[in-house]
Design an enzyme around this catalytic site. Structure first.
Site: not given
Ligand code: DCP
Ligand code: CA
Ligand code: CA
Length: 377
Positions: A14, A115-116
């Protein structure tokens, strides 16, 4: 009583604070500053929600899903904070490059979201967790060296445990969950950490006085089924015991779309030529995945960032670029003829195909996507 699982080793990857980290890559000077990625709704200057934020901004309480105005309040003493709109095309291109690299590690690969991904490395490791750890470390350094990005990585005997292991140490985490350590790992974790348990489910479990995964694993299964239904009740009980038989495999998509930003905003159907590469990509995707679509839709975003769509359903499925182009052009012509877009100019355009059927159905193909990794559930 533990239920044995076939010896598998699964890697979950992730990417950390993905959209915000992508922005840091192209603007390294932002690394030390709070970075907030915003989905502006366009109604007023600051209306909309936070898509994600880097860990500097998170330390002040900023997180995905909160209103942009709230994020600005949390960071109002920090003039160095930056608020950027999302640039999905850039994030998707970065994601595509990483996924292509990850795919090379095993034939058993599954992209779960932008991203996963999961990689089943069982046949590469033959039950050897040290070997799996080496592969995992290699993956982390590959992503760091090639894309300058960090990720959190988990290794375990199935997808749900690998994902929970990855989630348990962020950012830049690396967690190998050996089979002997599954029970103590799960025991005291709040149920919310279980894959598929969102805020609603968490509240329902709390009303059953189930707070930890350990408590869930010991809870009466028939009562769980009574509350959550047969499928979910059984699944939660198994997941809580660290059991997940779901294979690592690409799930069948329910729709496919491509969207681009026009070089200049349009107030007539002057962008017909720009549809060609989109249609070709979609037709190619349909052919490669051996599917046909019955519904063809167009998506457009106006200069005030309003997302709209319109679609048409055919009586028989198609994978033909010409036919998809003809349908999409007709829909765009109708939009401009009817003035339903109002006085707005169009900034982004896209095509989406859905109602997908298989060219020649396989008897054991799943009928729909499993969405259990959707955090909003
Ligand atoms: N995303 C979004 N709105 C949300 C959740 C996520 O637009 N409510 C988008 C932005 C994030 C991406 O999806 O960068 C991936 O979501 P993740 O839940 O994996 O969160 P992040 O990668 O941002 O953070 P983490 O470091 O906790 O994985
Ligand atoms: Ca992420
Ligand atoms: Ca994710």
């Amino acid at each position: 009583m533990p239920i044995s699982e076939p010896q598998r080793i699964v890697v979950a990857v992730d990417l950390d604070y993905f959209f915000a980290q992508c922005e840091e890559v192209r603007h390294p000077e932002l690394k030390a500053r709070p970075v907030v990625i915003c989905v502006y709704s366009g109604r007023t200057e600051d209306s909309g929600v936070v898509s994600t934020a880097n860990y500097v901004a998170r330390s002040f309480g900023v997180k995905s899903g909160i209103p942009i105005v709230n994020a600005k309040k949390l960071l109002d003493k920090l003039p160095e904070a930056v608020f950027l709109p999302t640039d999905l095309e850039y994030y998707e291109t970065t994601s595509d490059k990483i996924m292509q690299e990850l795919r090379s590690h095993s034939k058993m690969f599954e992209r779960v979201s932008i991203d996963e991904a999961f990689i089943d490395v069982s046949s590469e490791c033959n039950g050897n967790y040290s070997r799996a750890a080496e592969i995992g470390k290699g993956i982390k350094s590959e992503i760091r060296n090639k894309q300058s990005l960090t990720c959190s990585l988990g290794i375990a005997r199935n997808k749900s445990l690998a994902k929970m292991a990855a989630d348990s140490k962020k950012p830049d985490g690396f967690v190998v969950l050996h089979p002997d350590h599954i029970e103590p790992f799960l025991k005291d974790l709040p149920v919310r950490k279980l894959i598929g348990v969102g805020s609603k489910m968490e509240a329902m479990m709390q009303s059953l006085r189930v707070r930890t995964i350990g408590e869930l694993s010991a809870f009466d299964e028939s009562k769980l089924i009574g509350v959550f239904g047969k499928n979910m009740g059984t699944r939660f009980k198994l997941l809580a015991r660290g059991i997940d038989h779901d294979p690592v495999e690409e799930k069948i998509a329910e729709q496919y779309s491509r969207i681009i930003t026009l070089k200049t905003d349009a107030d007539s159907f002057s962008f017909a030529k720009e549809l060609t590469p989109l249609v070709e990509d979609i037709s190619n995707w349909l052919k490669v995945s051996k599917r046909r679509c019955r519904t063809i839709g167009v998506i457009y975003v106006t200069s005030t960032i309003k997302l709209k769509n319109r679609s048409n359903t055919l009586s028989t499925g198609t994978d033909s670029a010409e036919e998809i182009l003809a349908q999409a052009s007709m829909l765009f012509e109708r939009i401009f003829a009817s003035e339903e877009k109002g006085s707005q100019k169009i900034r982004r355009i896209g095509i989406r195909v859905s109602k997908l059927s298989e060219d020649s159905p396989k008897p054991d193909a799943p009928s729909s996507l499993t969405h259990y990794f959707d955090k909003s559930s």
